[in-house]
Design an enzyme around this catalytic site. Structure first.
Site, PDB file in Angstrom:
ATOM      1  N   ASN A   1      21.809  42.736  21.323  1.00  0.00           N
ATOM      2  CA  ASN A   1      22.002  41.509  22.100  1.00  0.00           C
ATOM      3  C   ASN A   1      20.618  40.943  22.352  1.00  0.00           C
ATOM      4  OD1 ASN A   1      22.664  39.544  24.026  1.00  0.00           O
ATOM      5  ND2 ASN A   1      22.570  41.020  25.696  1.00  0.00           N
ATOM      6  N   GLY A   2      20.347  39.745  21.853  1.00  0.00           N
ATOM      7  CA  GLY A   2      19.030  39.148  22.070  1.00  0.00           C
ATOM      8  C   GLY A   2      18.535  38.498  20.806  1.00  0.00           C
TER       9      GLY A   2
ATOM     10  N   LYS B   1      29.395  33.475  28.521  1.00  0.00           N
ATOM     11  CA  LYS B   1      29.227  33.510  29.977  1.00  0.00           C
ATOM     12  C   LYS B   1      27.783  33.765  30.371  1.00  0.00           C
ATOM     13  CE  LYS B   1      31.190  33.976  34.152  1.00  0.00           C
ATOM     14  NZ  LYS B   1      31.536  32.613  34.573  1.00  0.00           N
TER      15      LYS B   1
ATOM     16  N   ARG C   1      31.035  37.268  26.636  1.00  0.00           N
ATOM     17  CA  ARG C   1      29.625  37.085  26.267  1.00  0.00           C
ATOM     18  C   ARG C   1      29.455  36.499  24.861  1.00  0.00           C
ATOM     19  NH1 ARG C   1      26.345  40.112  29.653  1.00  0.00           N
ATOM     20  NH2 ARG C   1      24.669  40.041  28.146  1.00  0.00           N
TER      21      ARG C   1
ATOM     22  N   TRP D   1      27.898  36.243  19.623  1.00  0.00           N
ATOM     23  CA  TRP D   1      27.729  34.796  19.800  1.00  0.00           C
ATOM     24  C   TRP D   1      26.595  34.446  18.860  1.00  0.00           C
ATOM     25  CZ3 TRP D   1      23.949  31.296  21.264  1.00  0.00           C
ATOM     26  CH2 TRP D   1      24.393  30.018  21.637  1.00  0.00           C
TER      27      TRP D   1
ATOM     28  N   GLU E   1      29.891  18.309  38.131  1.00  0.00           N
ATOM     29  CA  GLU E   1      30.580  19.590  37.924  1.00  0.00           C
ATOM     30  C   GLU E   1      32.010  19.360  37.399  1.00  0.00           C
ATOM     31  OE1 GLU E   1      29.695  22.504  37.608  1.00  0.00           O
ATOM     32  OE2 GLU E   1      31.393  23.785  38.060  1.00  0.00           O
TER      33      GLU E   1
ATOM     34  N   GLU F   1      33.876  21.485  29.026  1.00  0.00           N
ATOM     35  CA  GLU F   1      33.688  22.810  28.431  1.00  0.00           C
ATOM     36  C   GLU F   1      34.995  23.522  28.113  1.00  0.00           C
ATOM     37  OE1 GLU F   1      31.330  25.476  30.814  1.00  0.00           O
ATOM     38  OE2 GLU F   1      32.339  24.875  32.640  1.00  0.00           O
TER      39      GLU F   1
ATOM     40  N   CYS G   1      26.235  37.824  23.434  1.00  0.00           N
ATOM     41  CA  CYS G   1      26.638  38.997  22.676  1.00  0.00           C
ATOM     42  C   CYS G   1      26.825  40.136  23.667  1.00  0.00           C
ATOM     43  CB  CYS G   1      25.628  39.445  21.632  1.00  0.00           C
ATOM     44  SG  CYS G   1      25.315  38.252  20.350  1.00  0.00           S
TER      45      CYS G   1
ATOM     46  N   LYS H   1      33.296  20.852  33.879  1.00  0.00           N
ATOM     47  CA  LYS H   1      34.465  21.732  33.756  1.00  0.00           C
ATOM     48  C   LYS H   1      35.406  21.175  32.696  1.00  0.00           C
ATOM     49  CE  LYS H   1      33.251  24.514  35.181  1.00  0.00           C
ATOM     50  NZ  LYS H   1      32.113  24.968  35.915  1.00  0.00           N
TER      51      LYS H   1
ATOM     52  N   HIS I   1      24.822  -0.166  36.091  1.00  0.00           N
ATOM     53  CA  HIS I   1      23.566  -0.277  35.340  1.00  0.00           C
ATOM     54  C   HIS I   1      23.729   0.147  33.881  1.00  0.00           C
ATOM     55  CE1 HIS I   1      21.485  -1.325  38.973  1.00  0.00           C
ATOM     56  NE2 HIS I   1      22.020  -0.287  39.579  1.00  0.00           N
TER      57      HIS I   1
HETATM   58  C1  F6R Z   1      29.631  26.313  33.330  1.00  0.00           C
HETATM   59  C2  F6R Z   1      28.849  27.501  33.157  1.00  0.00           C
HETATM   60  C3  F6R Z   1      27.451  27.381  32.671  1.00  0.00           C
HETATM   61  C4  F6R Z   1      26.549  28.253  33.531  1.00  0.00           C
HETATM   62  C5  F6R Z   1      25.124  28.269  32.964  1.00  0.00           C
HETATM   63  C6  F6R Z   1      24.185  29.061  33.846  1.00  0.00           C
HETATM   64  O1  F6R Z   1      30.927  26.603  33.745  1.00  0.00           O
HETATM   65  O2  F6R Z   1      29.315  28.563  33.415  1.00  0.00           O
HETATM   66  O3  F6R Z   1      27.021  26.050  32.686  1.00  0.00           O
HETATM   67  O4  F6R Z   1      26.566  27.762  34.830  1.00  0.00           O
HETATM   68  O5  F6R Z   1      25.135  28.829  31.683  1.00  0.00           O
HETATM   69  O6  F6R Z   1      24.631  30.356  34.007  1.00  0.00           O
HETATM   70  P1  F6R Z   1      24.060  31.289  35.160  1.00  0.00           P
HETATM   71  O7  F6R Z   1      24.536  30.734  36.449  1.00  0.00           O
HETATM   72  O8  F6R Z   1      24.591  32.639  34.873  1.00  0.00           O
HETATM   73  O9  F6R Z   1      22.572  31.208  35.062  1.00  0.00           O
END
Ligand code: F6R
Length: 627
Positions: free
Chosen positions: A100-101, A622, A27, A74, A500, A507, A2, A504, A523
């Protein structure tokens, strides 16, 4: 998650709030709203869905109010519907709040307030806040203070449990905007006769660069005349804003279709900036050619490293583990922060604890670090916490929590999927592992110099990869846009890159994808393979090259289409793989900084071809500020 914004000053607030919310949409983006005070009333407009829905609603309304608050949501408590969107108001609709929270004790408060006659209109935890403030306003003795509104908010927040940041306005106090921070980010911006607040600096950088991040347990009263800061007990605090090193253009797309693509293309610059900041000229250096600004006692008798992180940062930490163990010879464990908090490893002496979080606000990571700090307090000296943060936002909550930070140099990242911040985290781990190796003399100086010189070649190799792969990945995206499942394989230092690559893809394109250590396929997961399941294998000459090639052959024998992330001129690879995403021949130890790039591009192009919202994928945010 948020995002919240607030404005008080001499301009019409609505457009400033909307522009701020646009910069905070990363956010959370399932609903949005703003409230202003005008002609003695609170005007509140909210809309389900993306911000443009709110904008269209507001376009039909004339609103010259010079004070207001805004929110992009969010969902945590209550579905993403308009009635759950912020701002939330009290029964008489005089007090408006954005949050936010999470308010953990909202159920008890809601019951108590209902019994006192308050009417609730949403399913959210936030709604208790305006009711509680209204209750305190009603019961404050007349002329009890110079700012009854501030007093009422202060009393109310003392009742709230949880991690939150709020902004509050009241129809009866049209010249006051009250903001509070308790374990969720909030920054105040100082203009000329106008003041701002926001969850993050991009929301206000177009108006001012003079900012003051609030600390936990602080309340600020913003009026057109200035900003006063207090603690929860009501004591006034003296604080000065500082200048932000962020320009408005840094948060624009600059001709790229999406922020994610722009950020992928910024990666060579990120590596260059990291090289410049972390590595000194080898001739000039005495003990170590690396400069991270960490005190020497930090490394003394170091026996173990524990790393906590989430998501992409967790993948960077896995590469870090490989480097710290193989180069510096230190046993290193990497934990999901959300798990570690409730099941920590037994206490070990002489342990370095590292929290990796690009945002510096991830609740799970902060909670795991706080737990570790607390349980080590009062222990024998060798058990005391040695805490280090790796973050792209040194001004974040992480920055306030740990004494030492390695500042990753990605610049602000707007795309929700992490790309350039991942590369920046890798660079921080290379620097840390090499610095430790230099101090522990686990790697001869000549080898260190060779590795650093190899790192210096990486930016141009990424540039070459980007140039070569843009059209290749676009072409593959065409073939795979409708694919349902993907497998990514890697081994050794490239296993985290397989994870990773899969993350990517899932998501941003919503395609199911799994990353595996290539040797684990047989396995169990190999049962998934058939002609409909493509396999991306990272095969870099070095310690496990032949093994990966054999594992890829096993997949091919099950009819999978094989895509190889492998050096350009590798004849053997060319024969085995159906498609190549070629990268330059670099030392295996440095290869993750390069092999991740085609995987980012592949995910990007598949999502773009599927017509998806690459920068704001569904259900994600994010900055994950809830547990
Ligand atoms: C993936 C992504 C998330 C963040 C995760 C941790 O692209 O962005 O998996 O890596 O939410 O976020 P931070 O690094 O801000 O703790």
């Amino acid at each position: 998650m948020c995002g919240i914004v607030g404005y008080i000053g001499t301009q019409a607030a609505t457009e400033i709030l909307l522009a701020g919310l646009e910069k905070l949409e990363y956010r959370g983006y399932d609903s949005a709203g703003i409230a202003t005070v005008w002609e003695g009333e609170v005007n509140c407009v909210r809309a389900k869905g993306k911000l443009h829905n709110l904008r269209s609603k507001l376009e039909q309304l004339e609103n010259p109010a010079q004070i207001g608050i805004g929110h992009t949501r969010w969902a945590t408590h209550g579905k993403p519907e308009e009635y759950n969107a912020h701002p939330h108001l009290d029964t008489a609709m005089r007090v408006a709040v954005v949050q936010n929270g999470i308010i953990e004790n909202y159920r008890e408060l809601r019951e108590e307030l209902k019994q006192k006659g308050h009417e609730f209109r949403s399913e959210t935890d936030t709604e208790v806040i305006p009711h509680l403030i209204a209750e305190f306003l009603k019961n404050l003795p007349a002329s009890s203070s110079s700012s009854p509104f501030l007093d009422a908010v202060r009393q109310a927040v003392n009742y709230l449990k949880g991690a939150f940041a709020i902004a509050v306005i009241c129809a009866d106090y049209p010249d006051e905007l009250i903001v509070v921070r308790q374990q969720a980010p909030l920054v105040i911006g100082f203009g000329q006769g106008e003041f701002f607040c926001a969850s993050d600096t991009p929301a206000i950088v177009a108006y001012t660069r003079a900012v003051l991040p609030l600390e936990n347990g602080e309340i600020a009263r913003l009026t057109p005349l200035g900003v006063e800061i207090y603690n929860f007990a009501g004591d006034r605090l003296k604080k000065q804003p500082r200048m932000l090193n962020l320009s408005p253009t840094m948060v624009e797309k600059q001709g790229f279709k999406h922020f994610m693509l722009k950020e992928i293309y910024e990666q060579p610059g990120v590596v260059r900036a990291s090289l410049e900041a972390y590595f000194t000229n080898i001739e000039e250096s005495s003990e170590s050619p690396i400069n991270l600004g960490l005190p020497r006692e930090f490394y003394a008798d170091l026996a173990q490293i524990q790393i906590v992180a989430c998501g992409t940062s967790w993948h960077a930490a896995l590469v870090g583990k490989y480097l710290l163990e193989q180069l510096a010879g230190i046993s290193t464990q990497v934990h999901y922060a959300s798990e570690y908090r409730y099941a920590p490893s037994p206490l070990t002496p002489n342990t370095l604890i590292i929290g990796v979080t690009q945002s510096g606000e991830t609740a799970d990571t902060l909670a795991a670090l706080a737990m570790e700090k607390e349980r080590r307090q009062g222990q024998e000296p060798q058990y005391q916490a040695r805490l280090l943060g790796i973050t792209n936002r040194p001004e974040s909550s992480l920055g306030l929590m740990v004494p030492h930070i390695i500042n990753t140099l990605a610049g602000i990242e707007i795309g929700v999927a992490a790309t350039k911040t991942f590369i920046a985290q890798l660079m921080a781990f290379y620097a840390l592992a090499l610095d430790l190796a230099a101090h522990r003399q686990t790697v001869p100086l000549e080898k260190l110099v060779e590795i650093i010189n190899g790192l210096r070649q990486i930016p141009k190799e990424i540039e070459a990869t980007l140039e070569a792969q843009e059209s290749l990945t676009e072409h593959l995206a065409h073939d795979f846009a409708e694919t349902k499942d993907f497998i990514f394989l890697g081994r050794g230092i490239n296993f985290p890159i397989a994870l990773e690559g899969a993350l990517k893809l899932k998501e941003i394109s919503y395609i199911h994808a799994e990353g595996y250590p290539a040797g684990e396929m047989k396995h169990g997961p190999i049962a998934l393979l058939d002609a409909k399941v493509p396999v991306v294998a990272i095969a870099i000459p070095g310690s496990v090259y032949e093994k990966v090639i054999s594992n890829a052959q096993e997949a091919k024998a099950r009819d999978s289409r094989l895509i190889g992330v492998t050096p350009v001129n590798d004849g053997e690879a060319a024969e085995i793989f159906n498609d190549l995403l070629p990268v330059s021949s670099v030392d295996e130890l440095l290869s993750p900084i390069l092999t991740v790039v085609p995987l980012q591009l592949l995910a990007y192009h598949i999502a773009a071809r599927r017509g998806l919202d690459v920068d704001q994928p569904r259900n994600l945010a994010k900055s994950v500020t809830v547990e």
